[in-house]
Scaffold this active site. Structure first.
Site, PDB file in Angstrom:
ATOM      1  N   THR A 179       6.931  -2.912  -2.414  1.00 51.44           N
ATOM      2  CA  THR A 179       6.252  -1.755  -2.732  1.00 51.44           C
ATOM      3  C   THR A 179       7.036  -1.088  -4.001  1.00 51.44           C
ATOM      4  OG1 THR A 179       7.130  -0.011  -1.302  1.00 51.44           O
ATOM      5  CG2 THR A 179       5.031  -1.193  -0.792  1.00 51.44           C
TER       6      THR A 179
ATOM      7  N   ASN B 151       0.111   5.633  -7.386  1.00 51.77           N
ATOM      8  CA  ASN B 151       0.041   4.595  -6.481  1.00 51.77           C
ATOM      9  C   ASN B 151       1.402   3.627  -6.593  1.00 51.77           C
ATOM     10  OD1 ASN B 151      -1.834   5.455  -5.016  1.00 51.77           O
ATOM     11  ND2 ASN B 151      -3.582   4.294  -6.322  1.00 51.77           N
ATOM     12  N   HIS B 152       1.679   2.829  -5.514  1.00 53.32           N
ATOM     13  CA  HIS B 152       2.629   1.767  -5.968  1.00 53.32           C
ATOM     14  C   HIS B 152       1.487   0.482  -5.273  1.00 53.32           C
ATOM     15  CE1 HIS B 152       6.580   3.884  -5.546  1.00 53.32           C
ATOM     16  NE2 HIS B 152       5.695   4.530  -5.883  1.00 53.32           N
ATOM     17  N   ARG B 153       2.014  -0.711  -5.615  1.00 56.73           N
ATOM     18  CA  ARG B 153       1.545  -1.805  -5.200  1.00 56.73           C
ATOM     19  C   ARG B 153       1.955  -2.170  -3.683  1.00 56.73           C
ATOM     20  NH1 ARG B 153       1.394  -7.472  -8.395  1.00 56.73           N
ATOM     21  NH2 ARG B 153       0.259  -7.915  -6.469  1.00 56.73           N
TER      22      ARG B 153
END
Length: 222
Positions: free
Chosen positions: A98, A90-92
């Site tokens: 991102t 995942n990325h923020r």
């Protein structure tokens, strides 16, 4: 006479008619040595071209330092091309960017703002069949007895004994009635010793629940 059932720690349990071992089928518990992956006995994966690293092939974003785990129960069946996209992929996405800046300058241990927080474990129950090329998304929880169709993209919670297909993966139906599913989860044949499972293979595979419940009473009484 059937041959003895393979030991769960046998890396290549499938013997071909010519007596050789099929290199593209492995009991995952014997084939994977990864601190963030837990696999139950007799769960296997198959590949047309077996990878050198089964852990990296199945869960390419799960690193030794990842906070999450991939947990696979007993007797699961994983077809060629299946991947578990675990939470470390995942990325923020709650800020203005991102982009994972901290990844590129060794900032993992610092808890930098560009890194997402720890994600949930990905968990499979028992006796789950995952079809070719399926993708299991971060934090998915798949109940025992479920079937995931080829090419499906599955996230969230999949109830036990469901059939899930498509992208996004949707539960199309339940394999059995709610009453039957509850009784099957109570029987929990996958927890029996392998000898008892093979003794009652016909009841399991022919869906003879009455015979299976009688067998469960005998197994539990020992």
């Amino acid at each position: 006479m059937p041959q003895p059932f393979p030991d769960p720690d046998n890396r290549n349990p499938l013997t071909l008619p010519d007596g050789t071992r099929h290199q593209g089928t492995v009991f995952l518990r014997a084939a994977i040595d990864h601190p963030r992956i837990e696999v139950g006995e007799y769960s296997y994966a198959s590949a047309h071209e077996p990878p050198d690293d089964w852990a990296a092939s199945l869960a390419p974003y799960l690193y030794p330092h990842s906070p999450e785990k991939l947990i696979i129960g007993r007797f699961c069946q994983i077809a060629d091309g299946v991947q578990f996209i675990t939470a470390s992929a995942n990325h923020r996405h709650d800020g203005f960017s991102t982009y994972p800046f901290a990844v590129f300058d060794g900032g993992f241990a610092e808890g930098r703002a560009s890194l997402p927080g720890p994600g949930r474990d990905t968990q499979l129950g028992h006796d789950i069949w995952i079809g070719e090329g399926a993708r299991i998304l971060p934090g998915a929880v798949i109940g025992s007895g479920a079937i995931v169709g080829a090419g499906a993209v599955v996230g969230g919670h999949v109830p036990p004994y469901s059939v899930v297909t498509g992208n996004p993966g949707r539960t199309r139906r339940r394999r059995f009635t709610s009453e039957t599913i509850a009784r099957l989860l109570e029987v929990a044949w996958w927890d029996w010793p392998i000898g008892d499972i093979l003794t009652h293979e016909t009841a399991i595979c022919d869906a003879d629940l009455t015979a299976l419940e009688r067998a469960a009473a005998c197994v539990g009484a020992r």
